[in-house]
Motif scaffolding. Structure first.
Motif, short mmCIF file in Angstrom:
data_model
loop_
_atom_site.label_atom_id
_atom_site.label_comp_id
_atom_site.label_asym_id
_atom_site.label_seq_id
_atom_site.Cartn_x
_atom_site.Cartn_y
_atom_site.Cartn_z
N ALA A 288 -4.35 4.59 -11.99
CA ALA A 288 -2.88 4.59 -12.07
C ALA A 288 -2.38 3.47 -12.98
CB ALA A 288 -2.30 4.43 -10.66
N GLU A 289 -3.01 2.29 -12.92
CA GLU A 289 -2.61 1.18 -13.78
C GLU A 289 -2.85 1.51 -15.25
OE1 GLU A 289 -4.84 -2.15 -12.43
OE2 GLU A 289 -3.78 -2.32 -10.51
N LEU A 290 -3.99 2.14 -15.53
CA LEU A 290 -4.30 2.50 -16.91
C LEU A 290 -3.38 3.61 -17.42
CD1 LEU A 290 -8.21 2.39 -16.78
CD2 LEU A 290 -6.67 0.72 -17.81
N GLU A 291 -2.99 4.53 -16.52
CA GLU A 291 -2.07 5.60 -16.93
C GLU A 291 -0.70 5.03 -17.30
OE1 GLU A 291 -2.16 8.27 -13.64
OE2 GLU A 291 -3.86 9.44 -14.41
N VAL A 292 -0.28 3.99 -16.58
CA VAL A 292 0.99 3.34 -16.92
C VAL A 292 0.90 2.74 -18.31
CG1 VAL A 292 2.51 1.41 -16.34
CG2 VAL A 292 1.64 2.89 -14.53
N GLU B 109 2.96 3.73 -21.79
CA GLU B 109 3.73 2.72 -22.53
C GLU B 109 3.17 2.49 -23.92
OE1 GLU B 109 3.36 -0.62 -19.97
OE2 GLU B 109 4.96 0.01 -18.60
N GLY B 110 2.04 3.14 -24.23
CA GLY B 110 1.42 2.99 -25.54
C GLY B 110 0.67 1.69 -25.72
N THR B 111 0.29 1.04 -24.63
CA THR B 111 -0.40 -0.26 -24.72
C THR B 111 -1.87 -0.17 -24.34
OG1 THR B 111 0.25 -0.80 -22.44
CG2 THR B 111 1.73 -1.53 -24.21
N LEU B 112 -2.39 1.04 -24.15
CA LEU B 112 -3.78 1.20 -23.75
C LEU B 112 -4.68 1.15 -24.98
CD1 LEU B 112 -5.61 1.82 -21.27
CD2 LEU B 112 -5.42 4.23 -21.87
N ASP B 113 -5.59 0.17 -25.03
CA ASP B 113 -6.47 0.04 -26.18
C ASP B 113 -7.71 0.92 -26.02
OD1 ASP B 113 -7.98 -1.26 -24.27
OD2 ASP B 113 -7.64 -3.27 -25.07
N ALA B 114 -8.63 0.82 -26.98
CA ALA B 114 -9.83 1.68 -26.99
C ALA B 114 -10.71 1.39 -25.78
CB ALA B 114 -10.61 1.47 -28.28
N ALA B 115 -10.89 0.11 -25.47
CA ALA B 115 -11.72 -0.25 -24.32
C ALA B 115 -11.10 0.31 -23.04
CB ALA B 115 -11.86 -1.76 -24.23
N GLY B 116 -9.76 0.27 -22.96
CA GLY B 116 -9.08 0.80 -21.79
C GLY B 116 -9.27 2.30 -21.65
N SER B 117 -9.28 3.00 -22.81
CA SER B 117 -9.48 4.45 -22.78
C SER B 117 -10.88 4.79 -22.30
CB SER B 117 -9.26 5.03 -24.19
OG SER B 117 -7.93 4.85 -24.58
N VAL B 118 -11.87 4.00 -22.77
CA VAL B 118 -13.24 4.22 -22.31
C VAL B 118 -13.34 3.98 -20.81
CG1 VAL B 118 -15.63 3.39 -22.47
CG2 VAL B 118 -14.25 3.65 -24.55
#
Length: 708
Positions: free
Chosen positions: A281-285, A289-298
């Motif tokens: 849920a935190e990563l989806e937020v 917001e467009g702040t998820l980087d590549a590491a976050g996507s992985v």
């Protein structure tokens, strides 16, 4: 007498003994004081569990309504009383986990590892808080916390600590991987929560993955204390990544749990799922917001894959199925826990523990609140599921059949020797080996005593064989041999005493003799409580009871088994049909609430004397002693209300030999199989006879197989 009148009006059909006991509580001078009303409500609610379960009502609300009648003159339930009902947590036997583990010496001996974990710190903090509270009581009465509030605060703190430990275990496993080594407890001492000598000294055990241990021993020897020590990680060196789940005999609800349904509470037990969903849920937020980087996507992909791997989406469905297997109807599964009786709350926590799949599962009397069908399902789950073949389970139970089916090994606590011994095999294997040891030791003791007597006889009368110096020397030799044998005899006598502590004295239940014809006859009987849904618990009930009847009543909890017993006893009158009771028969009832009415400060002899004072003479006292001894009660008998494995076996044998009719309601399959020769099932508004208990059991096993 106002209290008993309100009981009769508000609680129609309540057992007379329970009504009188509640009346006695309410007539106490301090029972309805503002600072005591919460404790009084909790005590009464506990006594109404079974009554409200059959009527589909909340025991806390009924207790609050009864108190409101007395405090408001019989009017409506006032807001204060309602608040007491809604806010009242269920106490863990009135004593917190901290209190139950607390002793003058907080340290357990771990050999070279004399660590003290955070649980010990909490215990000390709670002790200080309790001391401070006690001092403040002398200063002001209006602001003092009640015993219930103190106990519940301690319970909440300990439960929070145990929950945090489970969260830490999930995180540690993700970081370090799962632990699959044995859990070793080396050279520890188990303190007595009540003070005094330790329960165990220099004890040790090893718990191995894939084993299911039955923790056995007589009542009062420390089985439950041992489980609590395991739960608090005070016994053994338990690695951080090992998750531990403990289910006690009583349940304390947090405010959050009170408003949740059983399904929600069970699903919450899967802590890994909860942590995964929170992080996703935190990563989806961040993604939105467009702040998820590549590491976050992985990381998000890894989390979603892991959630799918553990069946995160099917959690609700699996929880529903698990609760259904433990006897929850759809209606019960939809209720908040605050509206369930204590028995159903314990079932919920049992379901949560199984759903969580912990590495170490600790169960204290898990079958107490289960029907026979639910016991059979639980035994099957623990004994055959692949899940539990890769984990460790430790169980305390008085149900021999359940222990035999589930357990692979036994841990025995000896109160006499203060030792913990470990053995392979289930309870019956252990019991057979124990009987052989007892017989062997008794035989050795007799042979040794015979040899001592022979040597003493020679040493004392050797002159009849001649008075030479060699004979005199021989007499001295024989005396020394006898002395050495007596030393060995004394040591072996202590071992024999430890072996004999598991031997139960026989019980004799007197009867008035057999009667001709029916003792009780039910003719087209129907019954239902006023305002209950459905209107009738059962209808068209028709059967007879003779002096030779040995009947077990079967069926899910709440179907009306206890109500049927009350109709047989004449405590309730049928709504339809007739209950004919022989005027020549005498009737007696022992139910699960009678133990709550005993003054536990009295010895068995004092209690019996209070019921049958007689003329107070020495002869009358000796007669009471004789009666107690015939029932297997000795001066050192435990004050525990429940029976241990040995006591259940002895009681079953005595009931089997009773020369009169027997009606029993029990989930203990060993007891039922020993006693009953006739079985009636209360289900779906009917009371139907089945061929035998074995036939009923086999049918239920087939149903379980289909579900599986």
């Amino acid at each position: 007498m106002a209290a008993i009148k309100h009981c009769e009006e508000l609680l129609p059909g309540l057992d007379e003994d329970i009504a009188e006991y509640i009346s006695g509580i309410l007539e106490d001078d301090d029972a309805l004081e503002p600072d005591s009303v919460e404790d009084t409500t909790a005590m009464i609610a506990g006594l109404l569990d079974e009554y409200c379960e059959e009527n589909g009502e909340d025991p806390s609300e009924k207790a609050a309504a009864l108190i409101a009648r007395l405090t408001t003159g019989g009017g409506q339930v006032d807001n204060a009383a309602t608040k007491v009902s809604n806010d009242l947590p269920t106490k863990l036997g009135g004593i917190s986990l901290a209190d139950q583990l607390k002793t003058n010496d907080y340290d357990l001996v771990y050999g070279d590892n004399n660590k003290r974990n955070t649980v010990n710190s909490i215990i000390e903090e709670n002790t200080d808080a309790t001391t401070t509270t006690t001092k403040s009581k002398t200063k002001t009465k209006s602001n003092k916390p009640t015993a219930s509030q103190i106990a519940n605060a301690q319970i909440a703190e300990i439960e929070a600590e145990l929950h945090d430990a489970r969260v830490a275990a999930v995180k540690a496993r993700a970081k370090y991987g799962a632990y699959r080594g044995s859990l070793d407890a080396k050279a520890f001492t188990l303190p007595n929560p009540g003070g005094g000598a330790p329960l165990l000294e220099d004890a040790a055990c090893r718990l191995v993955w894939g084993k299911r241990y039955g923790l056995i021993g007589r009542n009062g020897m420390g089985k439950s204390t041992m489980l609590r020590a395991f739960a608090a990680r005070r016994v053994g060196d338990v690695p951080a990544q090992v998750s531990v789940h403990y289910v006690s005999q009583e349940v304390n609800l947090t405010e959050d749990q009170r408003n949740k349904t059983p399904v929600m509470c069970v699903v919450d037990a899967d802590i890994e799922r909860t942590l995964l969903k929170e992080e996703i849920a935190e990563l989806e937020v961040k993604a939105s917001e467009g702040t998820l980087d590549a590491a976050g996507s992985v990381r998000q992909g890894e989390l979603i894959a892991r959630l799918d791997e553990i069946g995160g989406d099917s959690a609700d469905r699996r929880a529903e199925a698990l609760l259904a297997n433990l006897g929850f109807s759809e209606e019960l599964r939809s209720r908040p826990l605050s509206q369930l009786s204590g028995g159903w709350r314990v079932r919920t926590m049992l379901a949560a523990a199984i759903f969580a799949k912990p590495d170490l599962l600790l169960l204290d009397e898990p079958t107490n609140h289960l029907s026979i069908l639910a016991v059979m399902w639980l035994a099957r789950e623990l004994a055959t599921s692949e899940i539990w073949k890769e984990r460790i389970v430790v169980i305390v139970s008085h149900d021999r059949h359940f222990m035999d089916e589930v357990c692979t090994d036994c841990l025995h606590i000896s109160g006499a020797a203060k030792k913990l011994t470990q053995a392979r095999g289930n309870y019956s294997v252990w019991h057979k080996r124990r009987k052989e040891q007892q017989a062997l030791f008794a035989k050795e003791q007799k042979a040794r005593q015979d040899e001592i007597d022979r040597l003493r006889e020679y040493a004392g009368h050797g002159f009849k064989y001649g008075g030479s110096s060699s004979q005199i020397n021989k007499m001295g030799m024989k005396a020394k041999q006898a002395d050495k044998l007596e030393e060995a005899h004394a040591e072996h006598a202590e071992e024999l005493s430890a072996l004999q502590e598991d031997v139960e004295l026989p019980i004799h239940i007197a009867a008035g003799g057999e009667l001709d014809g029916y003792v009780v006859q039910l003719q087209d009987v129907g019954f239902g409580y006023p305002g209950a849904t459905p209107a009738r618990l059962f209808q068209h009930c028709e059967f007879g009871i003779t002096s030779k009847s040995r009947i077990v009543l079967l069926g899910e909890n709440g179907n009306g088994k206890t109500t049927l017993v009350k109709l047989i006893m004449g405590e309730l009158q049928p709504c339809e049909g007739n209950v004919r009771r022989s005027p020549h028969a005498r009737y007696a009832l022992v139910n699960q609430h009678h133990a709550d009415q005993i003054d536990l400060s009295l010895t068995p002899l004092e209690f019996l004397a209070s019921k049958f004072p007689g003329d107070g003479s020495y002869a009358h006292t000796q007669k009471l002693r004789s009666h107690l001894s015939q029932c297997g009660v000795t001066s050192g008998s435990s004050k525990n209300a429940s029976l241990d494995l040995e006591s259940v076996a002895t009681l079953a044998e005595s009931v089997k030999n009773f020369k009169g009719a027997v009606i029993c309601v029990s989930h203990d399959q060993f007891f039922v199989q020993t006693v009953a020769n006739e079985a009636w099932v209360v289900n779906d508004g009917k009371v139907v006879r089945v061929d035998s208990f074995e036939a009923y059991r086999n049918k239920q096993l087939k149903l379980l197989s289909k579900v599986a």
